[in-house]
Design an enzyme around this catalytic site. Sequence first.
Site: not given
Length: 353
Positions: A203, A264, A287, A292, A311, A314
Amino acid sequence: MPHGQQGTPPLPLKPSSPRRPRAVLAISRAAREALLDPTALRRLRHVARVDPELLISSPADFTGRAAQLADAEALFTCWGCPPLTSDALAGMPRLRTVVHAAGSVKGHITEACWERGLTVSCAAAANALPVAEYTVAAILFSGKRIWELARTYRARRTPPEGLLGCPALGNFRRTVGVVGASRIGRRVIELLRPFDLRVLVYDPYLTREAARQLGADPVELDQLARRSDVVTLHAPALPSTRHLFDRARLALLPDGATLINTARGWLVDTEALTDELVRGRLYAVLDHTEPEVLPADSPLYELPNVLLTPHVAGSLGTELTRLAHAAIDELERYAAGLPYAQPVTRRILTYSA
């Protein structure tokens, strides 16, 4: 990508006398029914004056419900909230704040909100928890090649031979590369601490000291790709992260490595990844994909080295209650004159999901 550190909460202000601000639900009916169980709804109505049957879920509702929105001080938003454009805000002259009972606010918070001076909060920290849990499960299962072995067992009705001494299996002293020290990335690193795994992190906004405090070794991205048995992505979708894992970087991954994407699809070159997976060189837990929903003829649906989920990392089901109460906590803070514990600002949105 920035680390998304929550930081130290601001010192609380002296609360004002308890009051119940007028709030309106900007949310689809399906989301309201899933999110606000009877306990959460009772608590929301205790904190704010809200009509649970008044839902704003399309741009037309801003004009069609103008009389009912005129005195709204807060919007309680979730999935299905339309964009809060300048035209939409014009019909809510008393609006002061938006509390989002989910993760990203990029779908409805517009530049007009910042120009208006609205305060914004979201439940991204609460939503990060199930994503991190899914990711850790995927990391551990990938070390055992669970989905591939399960398919083989189901097809053959007999255990595969040679598993006991197979050096490609197991999680002891494997290396996990975490891309993005976001809320989710940090939680993944935290959850991995009890296991005998080496954890690398990339990062560009994370200092070496901060990385080591998390319990991970900071490395450059190409080095992380070369050294990791499992790479898990937790970066936001920004212009700078478009196809972060392109054909060249995917080629750096060791044979047999696993790529996990709960962030994403934007971050990965789908065509390049598909080529690697069809060859059988890599494994993947996806996922999120781009698009998508993959075309019906995509080989990723059938490949034995791919776990493809729709997806679901979450918040789902019982986990939605956590989102509801996190958002109600924030609305309660607003009503008491306290600063948000999870504020969203214009600057934060430039580098977050």
